[in-house]
Design a protein around this motif. Structure first.
Motif, PDB file in Angstrom:
ATOM      1  N   PHE A   1      71.952  63.697  55.079  1.00  0.00           N
ATOM      2  CA  PHE A   1      70.655  64.188  55.374  1.00  0.00           C
ATOM      3  C   PHE A   1      69.548  63.341  55.259  1.00  0.00           C
ATOM      4  N   PRO A   2      69.803  61.750  55.818  1.00  0.00           N
ATOM      5  CA  PRO A   2      68.868  61.012  55.748  1.00  0.00           C
ATOM      6  C   PRO A   2      67.320  61.019  55.670  1.00  0.00           C
ATOM      7  N   ASP A   3      66.920  62.017  56.703  1.00  0.00           N
ATOM      8  CA  ASP A   3      65.525  62.279  56.805  1.00  0.00           C
ATOM      9  C   ASP A   3      65.424  63.848  56.806  1.00  0.00           C
ATOM     10  N   ALA A   4      65.835  64.606  55.862  1.00  0.00           N
ATOM     11  CA  ALA A   4      65.537  65.864  55.525  1.00  0.00           C
ATOM     12  C   ALA A   4      64.229  66.000  54.844  1.00  0.00           C
ATOM     13  N   LYS A   5      63.369  67.062  55.494  1.00  0.00           N
ATOM     14  CA  LYS A   5      62.097  67.171  55.153  1.00  0.00           C
ATOM     15  C   LYS A   5      62.075  67.677  53.583  1.00  0.00           C
ATOM     16  N   GLU A   6      63.073  68.740  53.452  1.00  0.00           N
ATOM     17  CA  GLU A   6      62.825  69.248  52.018  1.00  0.00           C
ATOM     18  C   GLU A   6      64.198  68.832  51.293  1.00  0.00           C
ATOM     19  N   LYS A   7      63.983  68.279  50.028  1.00  0.00           N
ATOM     20  CA  LYS A   7      65.240  67.985  49.216  1.00  0.00           C
ATOM     21  C   LYS A   7      65.520  68.988  48.295  1.00  0.00           C
ATOM     22  N   GLY A   8      66.807  69.342  48.054  1.00  0.00           N
ATOM     23  CA  GLY A   8      67.166  70.039  47.155  1.00  0.00           C
ATOM     24  C   GLY A   8      68.470  70.657  47.454  1.00  0.00           C
ATOM     25  N   VAL A   9      68.889  71.792  46.614  1.00  0.00           N
ATOM     26  CA  VAL A   9      70.333  72.262  46.706  1.00  0.00           C
ATOM     27  C   VAL A   9      70.261  73.579  47.365  1.00  0.00           C
ATOM     28  N   PHE A  10      70.873  73.924  48.558  1.00  0.00           N
ATOM     29  CA  PHE A  10      70.476  75.256  49.283  1.00  0.00           C
ATOM     30  C   PHE A  10      71.887  75.933  49.485  1.00  0.00           C
ATOM     31  N   THR A  11      71.878  77.224  49.083  1.00  0.00           N
ATOM     32  CA  THR A  11      73.041  78.076  49.125  1.00  0.00           C
ATOM     33  C   THR A  11      72.831  79.286  50.168  1.00  0.00           C
TER      34      THR A  11
END
Length: 410
Positions: free
Chosen positions: A126-136
């Motif tokens: 995800f090189p250009d992901a707007k939101e960084k974090g762990v999603f489940t």
């Protein structure tokens, strides 16, 4: 004790490991959990991948497919105890994890729920992901299986929650193995059942159905699926959906400008999924047969109708769009794919290539019989000659009658 075996794709042999997986991506996962007495208590073998749609920093959306599970570990997998049921946990890639929980009743056990987590801090995926974090994402299944049976599903099973699409196939699982021996009695998923529906001939006139208003031809759209090697599936087609629900017929033209598409590619199967505001999913599943040809094997659809109800149907025993591997299939004229008695798809300007795409371009096309005008030439010539012969014979007979009329019997 936790042991498992990884099976390479057919023809590649076996690699047996305990506690650590080899770093090979094209594996079918096979897990054999053992209790303290070294008897098998849970067995599972399956393949899976995940398609994730995420928002980028420039407020656009990208889709990535996660299919390389060669670096997986099974930390946290357990046979369960009196308080907790069995559980399979798989970790792979950079921050990906997958969990399935089982529960038991008197004579059945259930695949209770499935969870999948991904970490957008992984800049490679995800090189250009707007939101960084762990999603489940959590998907409740609650699918019941007889206690002494092993669940089997060779067909592709699709789960969709939020912006994650999960695909499973070649699934074999028994969560409560009896006496340490995996059962040979299989409980099949609906898609693997081959029950043939016998048509019922009505003894009275059927109730009238509402005839849909004819629509113009749909706009032709272009769709593609990418994997780590680049473009792996190409499709160009105009799609018109014809359905009958509660005796009301309707026609929907798919607008490619407002339709999203995802999918996945494998050695023997390929999936193209379309979805929009009114189409929850429309799946085209392709398969390889005889190791040298491909065809459309399965169509699954679920969509929202104007009256607020949901129309869903599926057929995994189709045989359309057959062509040699390494080529594409093309049919410019209108063609109908009959999925069920209540659902048909009309295609316009169709061209598909679900396997062996090179440099993102179509290979030489095999045309459908509807496009093959060469067969019309001998038919037209033959019809013309037949008509000419008939005219000559009639003229000859009329001439003979007139010549006989000119002579009188002496």
């Amino acid at each position: 004790m936790v042991c498992f075996r990884l099976s390479l794709m057919p023809g590649s042999g076996l690699v047996s490991l305990c506690l650590v997986l080899g770093a090979v991506s094209a594996y079918a996962l096979e897990l054999n959990l053992m209790n303290s007495e070294k008897a098998t208590c849970l067995y599972a073998k399956w393949q899976m991948n995940f398609t994730i749609r995420y928002e980028t920093t420039n407020n656009k959306y990208k889709t990535v497919t996660i299919s390389g599970l060669g670096n997986a570990t099974y930390n946290g997998s357990t046979c369960g105890d009196d308080q907790n049921g069995p559980k399979i946990e798989v970790q792979f890639g950079s921050g990906f994890s997958w969990t399935v929980n089982f529960t038991k009743e008197v004579s059945t056990y259930s695949i209770e729920n499935i969870s999948f987590s991904y970490d957008t801090h992984d800049n490679t995926t995800f090189p250009d992901a707007k939101e960084k974090g762990v999603f489940t994402v959590h998907y409740p299944v609650a699918f019941r299986i007889p206690l002494d049976d092993i669940f089997r599903c060779n067909a592709i099973l699709t789960l969709q929650e939020n912006m994650v699409v999960q695909h499973y196939w070649d699934v074999h699982v028994q969560a409560y193995v009896q006496n340490g021996t995996v059962s040979t009695k299989e409980f099949l998923c609906d898609k693997d059942k081959t029950t043939t529906m016998v048509p019922i001939v009505p003894t009275s006139l059927p109730s009238p159905t509402t005839t849909p208003t004819p629509k113009e031809k749909p706009e032709i759209g272009s769709y593609s699926v990418n994997n780590s090697n680049g473009t792996c599936l190409l499709a160009t087609m105009g799609l018109q959906l014809n359905m009958t629900h509660d005796k009301v017929a309707s026609v929907v033209n798919i607008n490619p400008n407002t339709t999203d598409f995802t999918g996945s590619c494998h050695s023997q199967t390929a999936l193209l999924r379309l979805n929009s505001s009114n189409i929850k999913y429309l799946d085209f599943v392709f398969a390889v047969k005889n190791e040298n040809r491909f065809y459309l094997k399965e169509v699954n659809v679920s969509m929202y109708l104007d009256n607020g109800s949901v129309f869903s149907t599926a057929n995994n025993n189709l045989s359309y769009w057959d062509a040699p591997l390494g080529s594409s299939y093309m049919c410019n004229k209108e063609q109908t794919v009959s999925v069920s008695g209540a659902f048909q798809i009309n295609t316009f300007g169709l061209r598909v290539q679900p396997f062996s795409v090179i440099e993102g371009k179509y290979s030489t096309a095999q045309e459908c019989s509807l496009d093959d005008d060469t067969i019309l030439i001998p038919i037209i010539v033959g019809a013309g000659l037949s008509g000419l012969i008939i005219v000559i014979v009639i003229a000859y007979l009329i001439g003979r009658r007139k010549s006989y009329a000119g002579y009188q019997t002496l």
